[in-house]
Design an enzyme around this catalytic site. Structure first.
Site, short mmCIF file in Angstrom:
data_model
loop_
_atom_site.label_atom_id
_atom_site.label_comp_id
_atom_site.label_asym_id
_atom_site.label_seq_id
_atom_site.Cartn_x
_atom_site.Cartn_y
_atom_site.Cartn_z
CG ASP A 102 -1.97 1.08 1.22
OD1 ASP A 102 -3.15 0.74 1.32
OD2 ASP A 102 -1.60 2.26 1.10
CG ASP B 122 -2.98 3.49 -2.22
OD1 ASP B 122 -4.03 2.83 -2.07
OD2 ASP B 122 -2.39 4.05 -1.30
CD GLU B 123 -5.92 -1.25 -0.52
OE1 GLU B 123 -5.84 -2.30 0.14
OE2 GLU B 123 -6.58 -0.26 -0.18
#
Ligand code: TTP
Ligand code: MG
Length: 395
Positions: free
Chosen positions: A9, A104-105
């Site tokens: 992340d 974003d992960e």
């Protein structure tokens, strides 16, 4: 054999992208979400801003009160999408078993990926590559299942790297507050507090039947997660459980025609993503927030599943009409979504030939591109993205 799963992340993602593109923003309290005099909430706050108590999903006005000197940015979804695709490309190099959980992960199953080293070495390589190629910082958690890996990646942010060894999952979770557990929101946390449950360890010790009685199906999930049990696979196609879009209105209104107009737009966005994912929806979910912040959500499950904008819109309109009949309050936020999704789910396999694997890798990237190439807003996350989403209408 135990699995090796990474959860990666990026730290303060939207803000960090802005800082990469405008280095003068580095080291400062920066907030992406919009101007503080506008309505809306914080989407991402730099760690400097967080020292003032500013958090994601906080109203911008409140963030401004906490730190008037903070730099407030509108944000630009296209930039984040571009960085996201490059981020996922880096990850896809380490394993074809990749499941993006948001821009974003992602989860990465690196079981059997020994050519790249131990899971810890892979995590270090990923962090290094992300830093070198994107100038962003990634936090990584390593564990034998997804849920524990996710808690681990979050634990030492920013710039975290936490490995939980096989067999230690339960001990690792036990001292942490229940709010650290994915799926435990404010409401669940409160209910648990009333039951005198503060730590994940305490939650793990509650008899399953008691949790089931209190939380229904979610009780089973809470019990398993608290015990570090999560058999779910890292699956590129499996994750989407619901899709939703919502928007805060520039001005409160009780005008049903205006609300229906917005609802149609939102329904189209939801429908488009639904079809993109090759799924059909069994339930349609509708949400309204009134000017006094009272929030209602309603769900409807028609006889037949559907993937059409019209079907979503029609059902949502029924729910809107019902809701407006019961109140004279004006509306501040409106949202629509789908859940109970059905449809094909294809599996990627690690045991294919090299050419097949590279084909799968390409498919993975295509999939990510398609997923985010659209003005994609992750399910459940849309509330804070809505400013950006509206700003990039022509995207
Ligand atoms: P997060 O990973 O939850 O948040 P973050 O990357 O800003 O901070 P960190 O991971 O270091 O705690 O979410 C990723 C991005 O998704 C975030 O930069 C902005 C967006 N987002 C929203 O739009 N609304 C939200 O409520 C949240 C939590 C995130
Ligand atoms: Mg993040």
């Amino acid at each position: 054999m135990s699995r090796h799963i990474l959860h990666v992340d990026l730290d303060a993602f939207f803000v960090s992208v802005e800082q990469v593109l405008s280095p003068e923003l580095r080291g400062k309290p920066v907030i992406v979400g919009g101007r503080p005099e506008r309505r809306g909430v914080v989407a991402s706050a730099s760690y400097e801003a967080r020292t003032y108590g500013i958090r994601a999903a906080m109203p911008l006005a409140q963030a401004y009160r906490l730190c008037p000197y903070a730099i407030f940015l509108q944000g630009d979804f296209r930039k984040y999408r571009d960085f996201s695709v490059r981020f996922m490309e880096i990850l896809a190099n380490f394993s074809p078993s990749l499941e993006p959980g948001g821009l974003d992960e992602a989860y990465l199953d690196v079981t059997g990926c020994d050519i790249f080293g131990t899971p810890l070495q892979i995590a270090q390589s990923i962090k290094k590559k992300v830093k070198m190629e994107l100038n962003l910082i990634a936090s990584v958690g390593i564990a034998s299942c997804k849920i524990v890996a996710k808690v681990a990646s979050d634990l030492r942010k920013p710039d975290g790297l936490v490995e939980v060894t096989f067999g230690e999952e339960k001990n690792f979770l036990a001292p942490l507050p229940v709010a650290r557990l994915p799926g435990v929101g404010d409401k669940t946390e409160q209910t648990l507090r009333v039951m005198s449950i503060k730590t994940i360890g305490q939650l793990a010790d509650i008899p399953l039947e008691l949790l089931k009685g209190r939380f229904g199906r979610m009780g089973v999930m809470l019990h398993e997660y608290a015990n570090g049990i999560d058999a779910s696979k890292v699956d590129l196609y499996g994750e989407t459980k619901s899709i939703s879009r919502e928007t805060t209105l520039e001005r409160d209104t009780i005008d049903q025609r205006i609300l229906e107009g917005i609802l149609r737009q939102l329904s189209e966005r939801v429908g488009a993503q639904l079809r993109e994912e090759g799924k059909r929806a069994r339930s349609i979910v509708f949400k309204l927030r009134f000017n006094d912040f009272e929030t209602i959500t309603r769900r409807i499950t028609p006889k037949e599943s559907s993937a059409s904008d019209e079907a979503i819109f029609t059902q949502a309109t029924i729910l809107l009409t019902q809701a407006l009949k019961k109140t004279r309050k004006s509306v501040r936020l409106i949202g629509v979504g789908v859940s109970n999704l059905v449809g094909e789910a294809r599996q990627l396999s690690m045991f294919d030939s090299a050419s097949r694997r590279s084909e799968l890798l390409d498919q993975t990237i295509d999939r990510i591109r398609r997923k985010y190439g659209f003005t994609a807003i992750q399910s459940g996350r849309s509330f804070a993205l809505k400013d950006i989403f509206i700003a990039n209408k022509n995207d």
